[in-house]
Write a protein that holds these residues in place. Structure first.
Motif, PDB file in Angstrom:
ATOM      1  N   ARG A  52      71.757 -12.773  17.901  1.00 35.63           N
ATOM      2  CA  ARG A  52      72.623 -13.806  18.242  1.00 35.63           C
ATOM      3  C   ARG A  52      73.073 -14.553  17.203  1.00 35.63           C
ATOM      4  O   ARG A  52      72.802 -15.023  16.274  1.00 35.63           O
ATOM      5  N   GLU A  53      74.547 -14.387  17.331  1.00 34.77           N
ATOM      6  CA  GLU A  53      75.587 -14.974  16.304  1.00 34.77           C
ATOM      7  C   GLU A  53      75.916 -16.364  16.754  1.00 34.77           C
ATOM      8  O   GLU A  53      76.631 -16.619  18.049  1.00 34.77           O
ATOM      9  N   ARG A  54      76.166 -17.444  15.856  1.00 36.20           N
ATOM     10  CA  ARG A  54      76.645 -18.726  16.334  1.00 36.20           C
ATOM     11  C   ARG A  54      77.545 -18.991  15.040  1.00 36.20           C
ATOM     12  O   ARG A  54      77.166 -19.022  14.074  1.00 36.20           O
ATOM     13  N   PHE A  55      78.508 -19.634  15.742  1.00 43.23           N
ATOM     14  CA  PHE A  55      79.716 -20.010  14.918  1.00 43.23           C
ATOM     15  C   PHE A  55      80.293 -21.291  15.277  1.00 43.23           C
ATOM     16  O   PHE A  55      80.171 -21.752  16.283  1.00 43.23           O
ATOM     17  N   THR A  67      78.847 -17.838  24.863  1.00 45.95           N
ATOM     18  CA  THR A  67      78.740 -19.061  25.558  1.00 45.95           C
ATOM     19  C   THR A  67      79.780 -19.821  24.124  1.00 45.95           C
ATOM     20  O   THR A  67      79.739 -19.364  23.147  1.00 45.95           O
ATOM     21  N   TRP A  68      80.231 -21.051  24.890  1.00 43.96           N
ATOM     22  CA  TRP A  68      80.763 -21.654  23.779  1.00 43.96           C
ATOM     23  C   TRP A  68      80.608 -23.374  24.579  1.00 43.96           C
ATOM     24  O   TRP A  68      80.799 -23.435  25.777  1.00 43.96           O
ATOM     25  N   ASN A 113      88.196 -18.741  26.981  1.00 41.86           N
ATOM     26  CA  ASN A 113      87.981 -18.373  28.665  1.00 41.86           C
ATOM     27  C   ASN A 113      88.865 -17.306  28.773  1.00 41.86           C
ATOM     28  O   ASN A 113      88.645 -16.409  29.529  1.00 41.86           O
ATOM     29  N   HIS A 114      90.028 -17.302  28.254  1.00 41.77           N
ATOM     30  CA  HIS A 114      90.963 -16.269  28.449  1.00 41.77           C
ATOM     31  C   HIS A 114      90.521 -14.804  27.968  1.00 41.77           C
ATOM     32  O   HIS A 114      90.352 -13.787  28.682  1.00 41.77           O
ATOM     33  N   ALA A 115      89.903 -14.961  26.814  1.00 34.59           N
ATOM     34  CA  ALA A 115      89.342 -13.831  26.086  1.00 34.59           C
ATOM     35  C   ALA A 115      88.117 -13.458  26.583  1.00 34.59           C
ATOM     36  O   ALA A 115      87.886 -12.076  26.727  1.00 34.59           O
ATOM     37  N   PHE A 116      87.171 -14.229  26.840  1.00 29.80           N
ATOM     38  CA  PHE A 116      85.869 -13.810  27.542  1.00 29.80           C
ATOM     39  C   PHE A 116      85.644 -13.728  28.825  1.00 29.80           C
ATOM     40  O   PHE A 116      84.518 -13.069  29.634  1.00 29.80           O
ATOM     41  N   ARG A 117      86.297 -14.424  29.600  1.00 30.81           N
ATOM     42  CA  ARG A 117      85.996 -14.631  31.037  1.00 30.81           C
ATOM     43  C   ARG A 117      87.140 -13.832  32.261  1.00 30.81           C
ATOM     44  O   ARG A 117      86.703 -13.082  32.839  1.00 30.81           O
ATOM     45  N   THR A 118      88.325 -14.150  31.854  1.00 36.33           N
ATOM     46  CA  THR A 118      89.371 -13.587  32.629  1.00 36.33           C
ATOM     47  C   THR A 118      89.792 -12.060  32.374  1.00 36.33           C
ATOM     48  O   THR A 118      90.060 -11.294  33.127  1.00 36.33           O
ATOM     49  N   ARG A 119      89.641 -11.512  31.003  1.00 39.59           N
ATOM     50  CA  ARG A 119      89.727 -10.462  30.372  1.00 39.59           C
ATOM     51  C   ARG A 119      88.923  -9.444  30.779  1.00 39.59           C
ATOM     52  O   ARG A 119      89.102  -8.189  30.854  1.00 39.59           O
ATOM     53  N   VAL A 140      84.138 -26.725  18.340  1.00 39.67           N
ATOM     54  CA  VAL A 140      83.592 -25.746  19.267  1.00 39.67           C
ATOM     55  C   VAL A 140      82.635 -24.919  18.872  1.00 39.67           C
ATOM     56  O   VAL A 140      82.759 -24.552  17.580  1.00 39.67           O
ATOM     57  N   GLU A 141      81.423 -24.843  19.426  1.00 44.89           N
ATOM     58  CA  GLU A 141      80.524 -24.061  18.976  1.00 44.89           C
ATOM     59  C   GLU A 141      80.590 -22.704  19.903  1.00 44.89           C
ATOM     60  O   GLU A 141      80.249 -22.716  20.983  1.00 44.89           O
ATOM     61  N   LEU A 142      80.812 -21.525  19.170  1.00 49.36           N
ATOM     62  CA  LEU A 142      80.638 -20.254  19.894  1.00 49.36           C
ATOM     63  C   LEU A 142      79.328 -19.577  19.542  1.00 49.36           C
ATOM     64  O   LEU A 142      79.025 -19.378  18.523  1.00 49.36           O
ATOM     65  N   ALA A 143      78.691 -19.054  20.425  1.00 48.11           N
ATOM     66  CA  ALA A 143      77.629 -18.132  20.272  1.00 48.11           C
ATOM     67  C   ALA A 143      77.720 -16.877  21.077  1.00 48.11           C
ATOM     68  O   ALA A 143      78.333 -16.816  22.157  1.00 48.11           O
ATOM     69  N   ALA A 144      77.230 -15.782  20.584  1.00 47.23           N
ATOM     70  CA  ALA A 144      77.360 -14.441  21.640  1.00 47.23           C
ATOM     71  C   ALA A 144      76.209 -13.487  20.898  1.00 47.23           C
ATOM     72  O   ALA A 144      75.872 -13.653  19.508  1.00 47.23           O
ATOM     73  N   THR A 145      75.588 -12.955  21.652  1.00 44.78           N
ATOM     74  CA  THR A 145      74.581 -11.843  21.186  1.00 44.78           C
ATOM     75  C   THR A 145      75.185 -10.585  20.992  1.00 44.78           C
ATOM     76  O   THR A 145      75.970  -9.764  22.047  1.00 44.78           O
ATOM     77  N   ALA A 146      75.232  -9.994  19.796  1.00 52.78           N
ATOM     78  CA  ALA A 146      75.681  -8.579  19.575  1.00 52.78           C
ATOM     79  C   ALA A 146      75.011  -7.547  19.975  1.00 52.78           C
ATOM     80  O   ALA A 146      73.981  -7.616  20.503  1.00 52.78           O
ATOM     81  N   ILE A 147      75.463  -6.090  19.863  1.00 56.60           N
ATOM     82  CA  ILE A 147      74.872  -5.034  20.449  1.00 56.60           C
ATOM     83  C   ILE A 147      73.396  -4.958  19.808  1.00 56.60           C
ATOM     84  O   ILE A 147      72.636  -4.163  20.513  1.00 56.60           O
ATOM     85  N   ASP A 148      73.351  -5.064  18.440  1.00 56.46           N
ATOM     86  CA  ASP A 148      71.972  -5.074  17.819  1.00 56.46           C
ATOM     87  C   ASP A 148      71.039  -6.025  18.059  1.00 56.46           C
ATOM     88  O   ASP A 148      70.029  -6.015  17.789  1.00 56.46           O
TER      89      ASP A 148
END
Length: 170
Positions: free
Chosen positions: A113-116, A92-93, A134-140, A102-110
């Motif tokens: 939850r990483e937040r930047f 999510t961002w 959006n291009h990197a995470f939703r459309t690709r 912009v706050e970017l958050a993602a859950t890694a494979i381990d």
């Protein structure tokens, strides 16, 4: 010159990162990213939950997300996160043009939850960053579809009669 080298330096310059800083982080990024992977984004970022932990540099390519950290006191480089985009979940961002970030958050494979937080200079850059993410995470990325190679009913009968070609059977 490979694709990564041709795209990394212009992306770092566009983000306002000094050539010395980009060159210092380049060997760490090169170990993580393939030579044929093009850079989408290079930017400074911080951790909202750990504001005093040092400076982070985020690299986003078409396949990977790599984050390095430089310690405050000794300025040592550490690899913080190195993962393929398809291994990230719940990405999510949230763009905030008022605060230019912009706050970017993602859950890694381990499971961590990483937040930047990525800060920009202008509100327009917030929306450009939103478009890139959006291009990197939703459309690709597409959800992996289940591929059925064979089912139990499709297995050949090993003990059954041999089937011969009609020309041989005569």
């Amino acid at each position: 010159m490979d694709v990564f080298s041709r795209t990394f330096l212009p992306a770092a310059t566009e983000a306002g990162i000094a050539v010395q800083t980009a060159s210092r982080h380049m060997p760490v990024f090169r170990r993580c990213v393939g030579s044929g992977d093009a850079t989408i984004l290079v930017t400074r970022c911080g951790r909202p939950d750990r504001p005093m932990s040092g400076e982070y540099l985020l690299l986003l390519t078409h396949r990977r997300l790599v984050v390095t950290r430089q310690t405050r006191v000794l300025h040592r480089l550490r690899l913080h996160l190195n993962t393929e985009l398809r291994e990230l979940s719940h990405v999510t961002w949230s763009p905030d043009p008022r605060l230019h970030r912009v706050e970017l958050a993602a859950t890694a494979i381990d499971g961590i939850r990483e937040r930047f937080v990525i800060r920009t200079r202008h509100p327009k850059q917030v929306w450009q960053l939103d478009t890139l993410l959006n291009h990197a995470f939703r459309t690709r990325l597409r959800s992996p579809r289940e591929r059925v190679v064979a089912t139990v009913g499709d297995l050949p009968d090993v003990a059954g009669p041999a089937v011969l070609h009609p020309a041989i059977a005569r």
